[in-house]
Design a protein around this motif. Structure first.
Motif, PDB file in Angstrom:
ATOM      1  N   VAL A  35       0.878  -1.298  -0.039  1.00 21.48           N
ATOM      2  CA  VAL A  35      -0.121   0.092   0.054  1.00 21.48           C
ATOM      3  C   VAL A  35       1.028   1.116   0.107  1.00 21.48           C
ATOM      4  O   VAL A  35       1.888   1.407   0.877  1.00 21.48           O
ATOM      5  N   THR A  36       0.612   2.017  -1.070  1.00 23.08           N
ATOM      6  CA  THR A  36       1.514   3.454  -1.149  1.00 23.08           C
ATOM      7  C   THR A  36       0.313   4.721  -1.295  1.00 23.08           C
ATOM      8  O   THR A  36      -0.298   4.557  -1.986  1.00 23.08           O
ATOM      9  N   VAL A  42       3.457   7.551   2.703  1.00 18.64           N
ATOM     10  CA  VAL A  42       3.000   6.222   3.317  1.00 18.64           C
ATOM     11  C   VAL A  42       3.511   5.102   2.321  1.00 18.64           C
ATOM     12  O   VAL A  42       3.013   5.121   1.293  1.00 18.64           O
ATOM     13  N   HIS A  43       3.914   4.140   2.891  1.00 23.63           N
ATOM     14  CA  HIS A  43       4.240   2.901   1.968  1.00 23.63           C
ATOM     15  C   HIS A  43       4.384   1.887   2.908  1.00 23.63           C
ATOM     16  O   HIS A  43       5.210   1.901   4.005  1.00 23.63           O
ATOM     17  N   ARG A  44       3.682   0.822   2.926  1.00 22.50           N
ATOM     18  CA  ARG A  44       3.471  -0.224   3.915  1.00 22.50           C
ATOM     19  C   ARG A  44       3.305  -1.662   2.981  1.00 22.50           C
ATOM     20  O   ARG A  44       2.878  -1.511   1.912  1.00 22.50           O
ATOM     21  N   ILE A  45       3.961  -2.530   3.697  1.00 18.54           N
ATOM     22  CA  ILE A  45       3.769  -3.889   2.956  1.00 18.54           C
ATOM     23  C   ILE A  45       3.607  -4.981   4.140  1.00 18.54           C
ATOM     24  O   ILE A  45       4.134  -4.955   5.055  1.00 18.54           O
ATOM     25  N   GLY A  46       2.481  -5.612   3.676  1.00 21.81           N
ATOM     26  CA  GLY A  46       2.077  -6.923   4.541  1.00 21.81           C
ATOM     27  C   GLY A  46       0.657  -6.372   5.121  1.00 21.81           C
ATOM     28  O   GLY A  46       0.623  -4.872   5.716  1.00 21.81           O
ATOM     29  N   ARG A  47      -0.459  -7.321   4.814  1.00 17.87           N
ATOM     30  CA  ARG A  47      -1.798  -6.715   5.391  1.00 17.87           C
ATOM     31  C   ARG A  47      -1.758  -6.352   7.029  1.00 17.87           C
ATOM     32  O   ARG A  47      -2.392  -5.556   7.347  1.00 17.87           O
ATOM     33  N   ILE A 118      -6.720  -7.889  -3.485  1.00 15.45           N
ATOM     34  CA  ILE A 118      -5.856  -6.689  -3.865  1.00 15.45           C
ATOM     35  C   ILE A 118      -4.273  -6.930  -3.298  1.00 15.45           C
ATOM     36  O   ILE A 118      -3.999  -7.264  -2.167  1.00 15.45           O
ATOM     37  N   VAL A 119      -3.516  -6.862  -4.028  1.00 13.16           N
ATOM     38  CA  VAL A 119      -2.067  -7.183  -3.984  1.00 13.16           C
ATOM     39  C   VAL A 119      -1.328  -5.960  -3.974  1.00 13.16           C
ATOM     40  O   VAL A 119      -0.216  -5.937  -3.405  1.00 13.16           O
TER      41      VAL A 119
END
Length: 125
Positions: A35-36, A42-47, A118-119
Motif C-alpha cells: 500500500v502506497t 506512506v508505504h506499507r507492505i503486509g496486511r 488486492i495485491v
C-alpha cells in the motif's frame, strides 16, 4: 479475472472502507499487500502492518470515507477509481489538518487485483 469480478472486489473494498468493516476489508487484501499513498509518504507492505495503521487512524479521523466516485475503470488486473476522500480531523494532524478541520483529497486509487485479492494499492493525489 473478468472486468466485472475486478470491479466487484474494488467496489466491495470501498464499501467496507466507508462502513468501517475492517474484518471484511482484510479478506479482500493479500497477506503481502503493498500500500502506497503517494505524495503523503506512506508505504506499507503486509496486511497486518497496513491494518495496524488503519485502526490507529480511526481514532483521529473516524468519519473518513470515499465519495463522489466519478470514474471507475477495470482492465487486465487493475482497477482505477477517481473519487474524493473526505474526513474531519478529531485531533491535530501535523502537516495535514488541525482538530475540527474538514479534509478533502481528490484521488486516483489504483488497485492491482489477483486471484480475487488486492495485491497492490496506490493512491495518487
Amino acid at each position: 479475472m473478468t472486468q466485472e469480478e475486478l470491479l466487484a472486489v474494488a467496489n466491495a473494498y470501498v464499501e467496507c472502507y466507508n462502513s468501517d468493516d475492517l474484518a471484511t476489508m482484510k479478506t479482500l487484501m493479500s497477506e503481502d499487500v503493498e500500500v502506497t499513498h503517494h505524495n503523503r509518504g506512506v508505504h506499507r507492505i503486509g496486511r497486518d502492518i497496513v491494518f495496524a495503521g488503519k485502526e490507529g487512524a480511526a481514532a483521529v479521523i473516524p468519519d473518513k470515507h470515499f465519495r463522489d466516485r466519478r470514474r471507475i475503470v477495470a482492465f487486465d488486473d487493475v482497477v482505477l477509481i477517481e473519487h474524493t476522500w473526505a474526513a474531519t480531523a478529531k485531533a491535530d494532524m501535523p502537516g495535514f489538518a488541525k482538530a475540527g478541520e474538514s479534509i478533502e483529497l481528490e484521488l486516483c486509487t489504483v488497485m492491482t487485483i489477483q486471484d480475487g485479492k488486492i495485491v497492490k494499492y496506490d493512491d495518487y493525489g
